[in-house]
Design a protein around this motif. Structure first.
Motif, PDB file in Angstrom:
ATOM      1  N   ALA A 179      39.761  40.085  53.931  1.00  0.00           N
ATOM      2  CA  ALA A 179      40.448  38.874  53.606  1.00  0.00           C
ATOM      3  C   ALA A 179      40.503  38.828  52.104  1.00  0.00           C
ATOM      4  N   ASP A 180      39.394  39.387  51.501  1.00  0.00           N
ATOM      5  CA  ASP A 180      39.423  39.198  49.921  1.00  0.00           C
ATOM      6  C   ASP A 180      40.305  40.292  49.314  1.00  0.00           C
ATOM      7  N   GLN A 181      40.613  41.364  49.991  1.00  0.00           N
ATOM      8  CA  GLN A 181      41.648  42.444  49.452  1.00  0.00           C
ATOM      9  C   GLN A 181      42.869  41.842  49.531  1.00  0.00           C
ATOM     10  N   ILE A 182      43.093  41.057  50.748  1.00  0.00           N
ATOM     11  CA  ILE A 182      44.485  40.483  51.160  1.00  0.00           C
ATOM     12  C   ILE A 182      44.905  39.481  49.962  1.00  0.00           C
ATOM     13  N   SER A 183      43.578  38.539  49.674  1.00  0.00           N
ATOM     14  CA  SER A 183      43.851  37.648  48.769  1.00  0.00           C
ATOM     15  C   SER A 183      44.350  38.157  47.440  1.00  0.00           C
ATOM     16  N   THR A 184      43.661  39.221  47.099  1.00  0.00           N
ATOM     17  CA  THR A 184      43.817  39.810  46.027  1.00  0.00           C
ATOM     18  C   THR A 184      45.184  40.486  45.706  1.00  0.00           C
ATOM     19  N   GLU A 208      53.528  40.214  49.326  1.00  0.00           N
ATOM     20  CA  GLU A 208      53.458  39.626  50.634  1.00  0.00           C
ATOM     21  C   GLU A 208      52.921  40.472  51.578  1.00  0.00           C
ATOM     22  N   VAL A 209      51.902  39.848  52.273  1.00  0.00           N
ATOM     23  CA  VAL A 209      51.050  40.449  53.268  1.00  0.00           C
ATOM     24  C   VAL A 209      51.229  39.992  54.789  1.00  0.00           C
ATOM     25  N   ILE A 210      51.363  40.899  55.808  1.00  0.00           N
ATOM     26  CA  ILE A 210      51.256  40.292  57.119  1.00  0.00           C
ATOM     27  C   ILE A 210      50.219  41.340  57.930  1.00  0.00           C
ATOM     28  N   LEU A 211      49.441  40.218  58.642  1.00  0.00           N
ATOM     29  CA  LEU A 211      48.191  40.959  59.099  1.00  0.00           C
ATOM     30  C   LEU A 211      48.104  41.081  60.503  1.00  0.00           C
ATOM     31  N   GLY A 240      41.511  30.411  48.199  1.00  0.00           N
ATOM     32  CA  GLY A 240      43.003  29.371  48.015  1.00  0.00           C
ATOM     33  C   GLY A 240      44.168  29.632  49.178  1.00  0.00           C
ATOM     34  N   TYR A 241      43.739  30.411  50.235  1.00  0.00           N
ATOM     35  CA  TYR A 241      44.969  30.720  51.109  1.00  0.00           C
ATOM     36  C   TYR A 241      44.794  30.319  52.494  1.00  0.00           C
TER      37      TYR A 241
END
Ligand code: GLU
Length: 370
Positions: A39-44, A51-54, A102-103
């Motif tokens: 989650a932290d890496q995606i937030s970064t 844009e990221v889709i998980l 913040g996401y």
């Protein structure tokens, strides 16, 4: 766009798939530290405007862990219930770490039926685009609580490739519990460009009890995105900063360069988006006409069928040894093909009492597999 390390360009939209074995510990409980890291890496990445889709697995795995159950011997409805408990819990954990940065997340639970129907397929795209516009992280899993074998995507590797394609991602990152793909000597393959023909890959069979895939489903996913012109990397999910390093273009995991001549969207949908309902067996002459001459499949070249399918269904076209050479949308039902196989097109009407098409599969609805 300029190159980014070994990536062809700096990715703007990334689809990331995380497998159950990455997300759980040895007791099958969710490994919160790993979820936090992801989650932290995606937030970064999102901080940088990427844009990221998980695509996340782990619903069944974490549900089993929470209830202290084993998968073996569980009925379908028990597994569906376990998935609904695990999915809910999994989302809670993702959300808690995303919120700290913040996401927010938006959840989509999909089945194969969402990809069969063009309208639903497009709806997924519109929803994803809207979520990304809101700077939310779309988190996707198979809808394990309602899906039965019939309507299942099957595994999240496949699901991630379908999503990466429909969302026009630049890069698919498949995170797993090994460093990448190994060759027969046990060496990590750095560059898997020749994947379509590569016979030297060490394809470890099925995944664990809780997960579905294994390396074979990952390589199928690679083929799919490769035909869509999307770069792909298979890497170890628990490795520190793996996502950030991959996006930087560092040499991590196994990299797959996309095919130069990519398939058109409709053909990709036939080849990868739809699941085959049966088989049509063809003779050597038809095989040659399909592969070398780009022809349609006529009744005269058909030797047999297997499975019960309807007109409009996708079927595998196999040679007489059983090797799949193509996939296509059948114009006729399996029992109708049984009546017209080996016969001239001119006889279709006489044999069936009607004739809507001259071909069993029209070449526009046919994809030759590599
Ligand atoms: N959808 C399954 C789950 O979340 C995982 C499927 C897979 O491992 O590919 O438990």
């Amino acid at each position: 766009m300029t190159r980014s390390g070994r990536l062809k360009r700096k990715p703007k939209r990334i689809t990331i798939k995380v497998g159950t074995k990455v997300l759980t510990d040895k007791n099958n409980l969710i490994d919160k530290e790993t979820v936090k890291n992801i989650a932290d890496q995606i937030s970064t990445l999102m901080d940088k405007g990427i844009e990221v889709i998980l695509i996340t697995s782990g619903a069944i795995g974490s549900g089993l862990g929470m209830l202290n159950q084993k998968k073996k011997g569980r009925s379908l409805s028990e597994l569906q219930a376990i998935a609904s408990i695990g999915q809910n819990y999994l989302m809670d954990i993702y959300n808690s770490y995303l919120r700290k940065r913040g996401y927010i997340a938006g959840q989509l639970l999909l089945t194969q039926e969402d990809f069969n129907d063009r309208r639903r397929f497009l709806n997924i795209r519109y929803t994803l685009n809207a979520l990304l516009k809101y700077k939310a992280l779309p988190i996707i899993n198979e809808n394990d609580s309602v899906s039965t074998e019939e309507i299942k995507c099957g595994d999240n590797d496949r699901l991630s490739s379908l999503v990466a394609d429909l969302a026009n991602s630049d890069l698919l990152v498949i995170l797993t519990d090994v460093d990448g793909v190994y060759d027969q000597k046990g060496q990590l393959i750095d560059h898997g460009a020749e994947i379509m023909n590569c016979k030297d890959l060490l394809i470890k069979g099925k995944g664990s009890e809780e997960s579905t895939g294994g390396m074979a489903t990952k390589l199928d996913a690679v083929k799919n995105v490769s035909c869509a012109g999307i770069e792909c990397i298979i890497a170890r999910g628990k490795k520190e900063n793996v996502i950030l390093d991959v996006v930087e273009g560092q040499k991590i995991g196994t990299y797959f360069k996309p095919q130069e001549k990519s398939l058109k969207a409709r053909k990709r949908w036939i080849a990868f988006g739809l699941k085959s309902r049966g088989k049509i067996i063809v003779d050597g002459g038809a095989e040659k006409a399909l592969i070398s001459e780009n022809r349609s499949l006529l009744p005269s070249g058909v030797k047999g069928t297997s499975g019960v399918f309807s007109d409009g269904d996708v079927v595998d076209i196999v040679d007489e040894s059983g090797r799949t050479i193509a996939k296509g949308l059948s114009n006729y039902k399996s029992d109708e093909i049984q009546k017209i196989m080996g016969k001239k097109t001119a006889l279709i009407e006489q044999l069936l009492g009607y004739k809507d098409y001259d071909e069993v599969i029209h070449r526009d609805n046919l994809v030759i597999l590599g």
